[in-house]
Design an enzyme around this catalytic site. Structure first.
Site, short mmCIF file in Angstrom:
data_model
loop_
_atom_site.label_atom_id
_atom_site.label_comp_id
_atom_site.label_asym_id
_atom_site.label_seq_id
_atom_site.Cartn_x
_atom_site.Cartn_y
_atom_site.Cartn_z
CB ALA A 14 8.44 -28.91 -95.81
N GLY A 15 11.14 -29.72 -93.74
CA GLY A 15 12.17 -30.98 -93.41
C GLY A 15 11.87 -32.11 -92.55
N GLY A 18 9.20 -30.82 -89.50
CA GLY A 18 7.77 -30.39 -90.16
C GLY A 18 7.17 -31.56 -90.61
NE ARG A 87 29.33 -23.70 -85.06
CZ ARG A 87 29.58 -23.19 -83.71
NH1 ARG A 87 29.08 -23.15 -82.74
NH2 ARG A 87 30.98 -22.75 -83.74
NE ARG A 93 26.81 -18.53 -79.37
CZ ARG A 93 27.01 -17.43 -78.63
NH1 ARG A 93 28.10 -16.62 -79.05
NH2 ARG A 93 26.02 -16.73 -78.27
CG ASN A 100 19.99 -20.39 -88.95
OD1 ASN A 100 19.47 -20.66 -90.15
ND2 ASN A 100 19.76 -21.38 -88.22
CB VAL A 123 11.57 -25.32 -84.22
CG1 VAL A 123 12.34 -26.59 -83.86
CG2 VAL A 123 10.31 -25.58 -83.55
NE ARG A 156 16.80 -34.53 -76.66
CZ ARG A 156 17.09 -33.50 -77.80
NH1 ARG A 156 17.55 -32.62 -76.97
NH2 ARG A 156 16.98 -33.88 -78.83
CG HIS A 180 17.50 -25.84 -76.73
ND1 HIS A 180 17.32 -27.08 -75.90
CD2 HIS A 180 17.86 -26.43 -77.95
CE1 HIS A 180 17.09 -28.01 -76.80
NE2 HIS A 180 17.55 -27.84 -77.88
#
EC number: 1.1.1.37
Length: 317
Positions: A14-15, A18, A87, A93, A100, A123, A156, A180
């Site tokens: 819910a950031g 979200g 990050r 990395r 995550n 996402v 983009r 990505h």
């Protein structure tokens, strides 16, 4: 799947993404019910109230609720996963990958428990590796797991190209392949302005290769550019809009073609990996991977991207 008049979509995380996505879906009334789930329960409930009150002003009757209990996502038609950590300075990395991956594994197990029939849009970064984790740990069929990246990269690219040519962005159609990030591959032969391929515009002198190279590079660094400018956050409106675009095609069975991180089983010469490719999204999820012929140069860049993704997946412990 239920129609958009009764569809339920859950957002795990819910950031900023979200919250923005909840507002977009509620405003467009693509769905009937929205659920926000996050370990930060109080923040989630506050965001639900804020978005819900905004929707009241828009005359939207989309029902929105939220909290920290995964049981709330039960019987969802789609689940969007944005949860995870960015990050941080000093973090390798591999640290980000494994941290995550653990987050995504927990979410995947809860999705399998409560909404095994849902389409899952991932996402969380590093994107292509996290989509693979979702697929592995949820046990969902490959057509029900997909990653959001290419839609954003294409948006983009279209934005920068439209600005450069001083034309409406609606006149620009862009297509990208690969992971990505730095090895994202814009397909200039299949990207058009007013229906004219970018390659043809270069040959006619309307564009030059240096300008296109600069636009491609800015697209690849698009997220990084926003992070540097914001200083305390990252992009969220465009990623949320990208998810909304995918969800609309799914919920309304529009069968739109868009680039997403999808499971490959021989297409483009790749097996058992999630890679950014053009797909058709409809009511069954990823209904088809669309294969475009690639030049030797395009294939070489795509293969580099695939190997980078394969390395990320292999590094997950």
């Amino acid at each position: 799947m239920r129609s958009s008049r009764s569809a339920k979509v859950s957002l795990v995380g819910a950031g900023n993404i979200g919250g923005a996505l909840a507002h977009m879906l509620g405003a467009s009334q693509v769905v009937k019910e929205l659920v926000l789930v996050d370990v930060a329960g109080g923040m989630t409930e506050g965001k639900v109230l804020d978005v819900g009150q905004a929707l009241a002003l828009l005359g939207s009757d989309v029902y929105i609720t939220g909290g920290s209990d995964y049981a709330a996502i039960e019987h969802s038609d789609a689940v969007v996963v944005t949860a995870g950590i960015p990050r941080k300075e000093g973090m390798s990395r591999e640290d980000l990958l494994n941290t995550n991956a653990a987050v995504v594994r927990n979410i995947a197990e809860n999705i399998a428990k409560y909404s095994p029939g849902a389409l899952v849009i991932v996402v969380t970064n590093p994107l292509d590796a996290m989509v693979w984790c979702m697929y592995k740990y949820s046990g969902l069929p490959a057509n029900r797991v997909v990653g959001m990246a290419g839609v954003l990269d294409s948006a983009r690219f279209s934005f920068f190209l439209a600005r450069h040519m001083n034309v409406s962005v609606s006149s620009v159609s862009a297509m990208v392949l690969g992971g990505h990030g730095d090895l994202m591959l814009p397909l200039l032969r299949y990207s058009t302005v007013g229906g004219v391929p970018v390659e043809s515009l270069i040959e006619s002198g309307r564009l030059n290769r240096d300008d296109i190279a600069a636009i491609v590079e800015r697209t690849r660094k698009g997220g990084e550019e926003i992070v540097k400018l914001l200083k305390t956050g990252s992009a969220y409106c465009a990623p949320a809009a990208s998810c909304a675009h995918m969800l609309e095609s799914y919920v309304r069975d529009k069968r739109s073609i868009m680039p997403c991180s999808a499971y490959l089983d021989g297409q483009y010469g790749v097996r058992d990996l999630f890679v950014g490719v053009p797909v058709i999204i409809g009511e069954k999820g990823v209904e088809e991977v669309v294969e475009f012929p690639l030049t030797a140069e395009e294939q070489a860049v795509f293969d580099q991207s695939v190997e980078l993704i394969r390395g990320s997946v292999s590094a997950i412990s």
